[in-house]
Design a protein around this motif. Structure first.
Motif, mmCIF file in Angstrom:
data_model
loop_
_atom_site.group_PDB
_atom_site.id
_atom_site.type_symbol
_atom_site.label_atom_id
_atom_site.label_comp_id
_atom_site.label_asym_id
_atom_site.label_seq_id
_atom_site.Cartn_x
_atom_site.Cartn_y
_atom_site.Cartn_z
ATOM 1 N N SER A 15 0.851 -1.187 0.000
ATOM 2 C CA SER A 15 0.000 0.000 0.000
ATOM 3 C C SER A 15 0.886 1.235 0.000
ATOM 4 O O SER A 15 1.947 1.246 0.615
ATOM 5 C CB SER A 15 -0.896 -0.002 1.242
ATOM 6 N N GLN A 16 0.443 2.262 -0.723
ATOM 7 C CA GLN A 16 1.198 3.515 -0.742
ATOM 8 C C GLN A 16 1.007 4.294 0.558
ATOM 9 O O GLN A 16 1.694 5.265 0.795
ATOM 10 C CB GLN A 16 0.711 4.412 -1.877
ATOM 11 N N LYS A 50 3.924 -0.980 3.630
ATOM 12 C CA LYS A 50 3.114 0.238 3.667
ATOM 13 C C LYS A 50 3.931 1.463 3.300
ATOM 14 O O LYS A 50 5.140 1.361 3.041
ATOM 15 C CB LYS A 50 2.546 0.419 5.081
ATOM 16 N N ASN A 51 3.292 2.623 3.301
ATOM 17 C CA ASN A 51 3.986 3.914 3.147
ATOM 18 C C ASN A 51 4.878 3.988 1.910
ATOM 19 O O ASN A 51 6.000 4.494 1.960
ATOM 20 C CB ASN A 51 4.858 4.193 4.376
ATOM 21 N N SER A 52 4.420 3.429 0.786
ATOM 22 C CA SER A 52 5.183 3.472 -0.466
ATOM 23 C C SER A 52 6.557 2.836 -0.343
ATOM 24 O O SER A 52 7.439 3.126 -1.129
ATOM 25 C CB SER A 52 5.383 4.911 -0.960
ATOM 26 N N THR A 56 5.115 2.879 -5.924
ATOM 27 C CA THR A 56 3.729 3.295 -6.105
ATOM 28 C C THR A 56 2.893 2.153 -6.673
ATOM 29 O O THR A 56 3.417 1.110 -7.044
ATOM 30 C CB THR A 56 3.656 4.478 -7.085
ATOM 31 N N GLU A 57 1.585 2.410 -6.766
ATOM 32 C CA GLU A 57 0.659 1.393 -7.264
ATOM 33 C C GLU A 57 1.055 0.888 -8.643
ATOM 34 O O GLU A 57 0.831 -0.267 -8.987
ATOM 35 C CB GLU A 57 -0.755 1.975 -7.297
ATOM 36 N N TYR A 60 3.328 -1.910 -8.082
ATOM 37 C CA TYR A 60 2.652 -3.093 -7.526
ATOM 38 C C TYR A 60 2.007 -3.881 -8.666
ATOM 39 O O TYR A 60 2.032 -5.099 -8.684
ATOM 40 C CB TYR A 60 1.567 -2.729 -6.493
ATOM 41 N N THR A 75 -5.015 -1.129 -6.467
ATOM 42 C CA THR A 75 -4.375 -0.122 -7.325
ATOM 43 C C THR A 75 -5.416 0.559 -8.196
ATOM 44 O O THR A 75 -6.518 0.059 -8.387
ATOM 45 C CB THR A 75 -3.300 -0.709 -8.270
ATOM 46 N N THR C 345 11.937 9.796 2.305
ATOM 47 C CA THR C 345 10.571 9.458 2.672
ATOM 48 C C THR C 345 10.524 8.699 3.995
ATOM 49 O O THR C 345 9.599 8.852 4.772
ATOM 50 C CB THR C 345 9.915 8.602 1.567
#
Ligand code: NA
Ligand code: NA
Lengths: 313, 157, 433
Positions: A15-16, A50-52, A56-57, A60, A75, C345
């Motif tokens: 998950s981003q 998690k958290n990119s 990004t999607e 994925y 996505t 990040t």
């Protein structure tokens, strides 16, 4: 080849966003449901990136296509567009008239053909549909009616239907990559863009664009996907558990997402981060959009899907 | 053979120069279209620029293998000529190893591009992905040339 | 395989390969291959998808464009004009040519967004000139390499463009915040050169008169105008930061081609070829470094580091120093661009919790990563300068370490003085603070 333990099946999700986001919560729910439905001898272990952490999607999707790294993720359907243009029908603006229409579509099987095409070409299975957030036009000035939309310099995502639709409505669409949006709005290269309350909040776009016009240009559809190669390698009992859990987790996701969408926007307004504006003649937008939608659906072979969606209303 | 390698190298150099021009033009169109109403707002400009960019990097990586301008760090002291000779053979073999990975793995990767076409201009993704195995092949060619030259030189001296 | 095992395997493979003189970009790629092949959830195809993902970015186009602009300016003789101007200002100080080298880099930093173009363009002229006047080769190389780090600290800056894009931070704000630290770093280096010159009796030039000053200033005027076009163009809303790099290309074409008439077709062909080749070499390493970084992320190495950090609860200054140290450390081994993507990040939540402003955090990161350009094993500017000066990296190390000490003190001050860093952005862009 290295595998941690032969009695354990490890499934990776990505998950981003952070723990509080509805996608991440739905993936956690999905993991719990799979674990509770599966009765086979192997132990299940879920790793959630998690958290990119894994990008990004877009990435994925390509991992699931290859059958490595990520087994499941939620996505944007647009990442399947390099395989199947039909899937871009999900991203067409004004596809649904309102949330009720959207929910009716999600609970039907209007996308069955498309699911098959995506599985055949991208080797990715759709387990269920989430989404439900509304995307609104936001920018440095309000867009309260059709007249104010004329000549509005806006960023659109890089897919043909987006530019075509917003041109047809009289705006000036520009394709700018997502990571340039913040600075492009701040410097005035564009006047605004369209997106959801969560995106506005997450990418801090409200810092540079305070006027949100409640246009609901689209209600987003976010499928939960599972890698085809990985799915086929799993025991039959686990496959059934995944299919069942996927549907349920995504029903949970869309209910959650719809429940937080409007309140989040209200909260942003209450915090003084955005100013909300009503849009006067959304019906006119829907009318103007109809022929553009129909022409695009013909082009990508999704006319039957569009007709079925329209018939639900 | 040496003649062929020279011609191929010249071809890559020419392509590299052209690709940078190809990179400038679409971005220029993109900026100008916002100011000049007679220039249409194409949506493919961003995509073409990104794709030309990828070819520049991979062609450039091949050119730098031949003229040996990839940056390396020289921290160990100089050894005896015999050790230095062996070290150079090891170095070229290690680079050749990555070239083989790029050819073998790269073709697998390129196959994923067979069934895809790009989001905006509809270009087959194969035309982008193929840059990796082709770069691997070019490296192999130039590395084999250097290995050959290295041993040839060794015999003469 | 746990985070620590993977990190150890990757790092030791990488270091062994680098010691064997494998090019750094190849070493980064090769180190990942065994892990991609061995682990059941990974495949070697990922090496390519990760490279594709790194290159498939519109923001990165700023790299070749800024390099092209800088090379066009070098070829059009603009660097020489800047050098004459710098000579008129600081040539009379002890170690005159060393100060000229630093001042030219500072001026050039204002028109160029990358540091590598700076060390390559200025080094090609300054290193031979300094050697000829009796400066030690290692010092000439060190001054050139270290001063070129200002290229990405003083605006415009490729690193700030990428930071701002990846982390949703105002690039205009970052540009403004970079000015004071950039100049401070330049001054700290001039102090070091002054001490060297006193000890080793390096020559100085006679004091230039006002006449020479105004003549050289006039001749450099059009070039000095570039920052106004770039920074003004961005804040005026004419173009995005990436497009601004293209504006720099067009402006240098205009200057070199039509006004100074130094660029004919043959020169253009050569400059385009060299810029493309050089960008490719630097960016190829960005691709393999991204694959390397991907593996670290997949095995949750950064997450493990951050959770350790959060447990320490270090307070404002402690956190800032750890952040700076983390960026310095990663900058020793990989390129700044993937370092931003992996570490920026990941560390932001830690910085945010400690009360950092996103721009202050970014400046700490960018400055520390800029120092990575001169720290081995992978310090691109040092590698370029060494090859221009015909010396080995090992031979320059002593001077580099001495030069870095005052620069690190400036970095410490950047951590300690957020109000100084945020002063210019607050003054000129008050609506965002
Ligand atoms: Na600069
Ligand atoms: Na370094």
């Amino acid at each position: 080849r290295y595998r941690p333990d032969h009695n354990t099946i490890v499934l990776h999700g990505a998950s981003q966003f952070d723990d509080s986001h509805s996608y991440t919560r739905a993936l956690v729910r999905f993991s719990e449901l799979v674990a509770s439905y599966y009765t086979g001898p192997e132990k299940l272990e879920f790793v959630l990136h998690k958290n990119s952490e894994l990008g990004t999607e877009k990435e994925y999707f390509s991992y699931m296509n290859i059958g490595a790294v990520v087994d499941f993720a939620i996505t944007s359907p647009s990442h399947g567009s390099t395989f199947s243009r039909m899937i871009t029908i999900m991203d067409v603006p004004f596809l649904f008239q309102d949330t009720e229409h959207y929910l009716a579509a999600m609970e039907s099987d209007v996308f069955a053909d498309l699911e098959q095409q995506l599985y055949d070409r991208a080797d990715v299975r759709i387990l269920g549909y989430g989404g439900g957030e509304k995307r609104h036009i936001f920018g440095r000035r309000p867009v309260r009616n059709l007249e104010e939309l004329q000549g509005f310099d806006m960023r659109v995502m890089g897919s043909p239907i987006q530019s075509r639709m917003f041109s047809a409505l009289g705006a000036y669409p520009t394709v700018i990559s997502g990571d340039e949006v913040y600075n492009a709005i701040q410097t005035g290269v564009i006047s605004g863009a369209e997106n959801s309350a969560t995106a506005l909040d997450y990418f801090k776009w409200y810092e540079v664009a305070q006027d949100v016009s409640l246009t609901a240009v689209s209600i987003i559809v976010r499928p939960l996907l599972f890698s085809g190669k990985r799915f086929r390698a799993l025991p039959a009992g686990l496959q059934d558990a995944i299919l069942k859990a996927g549907r349920e987790a995504m029903q949970f996701e869309r209910e959650l997402e719809i429940a937080i969408d409007d309140p989040l926007m209200q909260q942003l307004a209450a915090d003084g981060k955005v100013r909300l504006h009503e849009f006067a003649n959304r019906d006119t937008l829907l009318k103007l959009a109809a022929p553009v939608k129909a022409a695009y659906a013909r082009e990508v072979g999704a006319s039957a899907i569009l007709d079925a969606i329209n018939a639900l209303k | 053979m040496a003649h062929f390698i020279d011609r191929y190298f010249k071809l890559l150099q020419g392509l590299l120069t052209i690709m940078l021009c190809v990179l400038v033009v679409p971005v220029l169109i993109q900026v100008l279209s916002r100011f000049l109403p007679f220039i249409p707002r194409y949506i493919w400009t961003e995509e073409i620029a990104r794709f030309a960019f990828i070819w520049i990097i991979l062609i450039g990586s091949s050119i730098a293998v031949r003229d040996q301008s990839h940056f390396h760090v020289d921290i160990l002291p100089k050894f005896s000529p015999k050790t230095e000779h062996n070290l150079r053979v090891i170095l070229l073999m290690l680079m050749l190893l990555l070239a083989i990975v790029f050819v073998a793995g790269g073709f697998q990767f390129a196959l994923f591009g067979l069934t895809q076409s790009s989001e905006i201009s509809g270009l087959p993704m194969l035309t982008i992905y193929i840059a990796w195995p082709l770069a691997g092949l070019s490296w192999m060619l130039f590395l084999v040339e250097q290995i050959y030259q290295h041993f040839n030189h060794q015999e003469k001296s | 395989m746990g985070p620590i095992e993977v990190a150890v395997i990757l790092m030791s493979l990488f270091i062994v390969l680098v010691l064997l003189r494998v090019p750094v970009s190849f070493a980064l790629g090769l180190a990942t291959v065994p892990i991609f092949l061995m682990h059941d959830r990974l495949t070697v195809t990922l090496l390519f998808t990760e490279m594709f993902r790194a290159y498939n970015s519109f923001l990165l186009l700023a790299v070749p464009f800024f390099l092209l602009a800088a090379n066009l300016m070098n070829r059009a003789g603009i660097t020489d004009r800047l050098m004459n101007f710098a000579k008129a200002i600081v040539g009379h100080l002890p170690g005159g040519l060393g100060h000229v080298n630093i001042t030219v880099s500072m001026l050039f930093a204002g028109i160029s967004g990358s540091s590598t173009a700076d060390s390559a363009g200025i080094g090609a002229i300054m290193i031979p000139a300094m050697k000829k006047e009796g400066y030690d080769a290692s010092l000439a190389v060190t001054v050139t390499a270290c001063s070129s780090v200002m290229g990405v600290i003083i605006p415009p800056s490729v690193l700030m463009i990428i930071w701002g894009g990846v982390m949703s931070v105002s690039i205009g704000g970052l540009f403004l915040a970079g000015i004071i630290p950039g100049i401070a770093i330049g001054l700290s280096m001039m102090a070091t050169v002054y001490v060297y010159a006193r000890r080793r009796n390096y020559p100085r030039y006679p004091l230039a008169g006002w006449r020479a000053f105004f003549n050289s200033a006039g001749s450099a005027l059009l070039a000095l105008f570039t920052p106004i076009i770039i920074v003004g163009g961005i804040s005026g809303g004419f173009f995005t930061p990436t497009e601004a790099s293209l504006a720099a290309v067009l402006y240098s074409l205009l200057l070199g081609g039509l006004i100074y008439r130094k660029l004919d077709l043959k020169a253009l062909k050569e400059v385009f070829y060299e810029s493309a080749r050089f960008s490719a070499i630097a960016l190829f390493a960005v691709g393999t470094a991204s694959a390397f970084a991907f593996l670290l992320a997949f095995f949750k190495v950064p997450e493990a580091i951050v959770s350790q950090l959060q447990d320490l609860s270090l307070g404002f200054i402690g956190t800032g120093m750890v952040i700076a140290a983390a960026f310095l450390l990663i900058g020793m081994f990989i390129d700044a661009i993937p370092a931003i993507i992996i570490l920026g990040t990941v560390l932001w939540p830690v910085a945010e919790a400690a009360g950092y402003h996103p721009i202050h955090f970014a400046i700490i990161g960018v400055v520390a990563l800029a120092f990575g350009l001169v720290t081995p094993p992978y310090g691109l500017c040092l590698l370029i300068s060494c090859s221009l000066g015909n010396i080995r990296v090992a031979d320059a190390l002593r001077d580099v370490v001495i030069m870095l000490v005052p620069m690190l003190i400036v970095l410490l001050l950047i951590v300690l003085l957020p109000d100084l860093i945020l002063w210019l952005p607050r003054l000129l862009m008050p609506e965002f603070f």
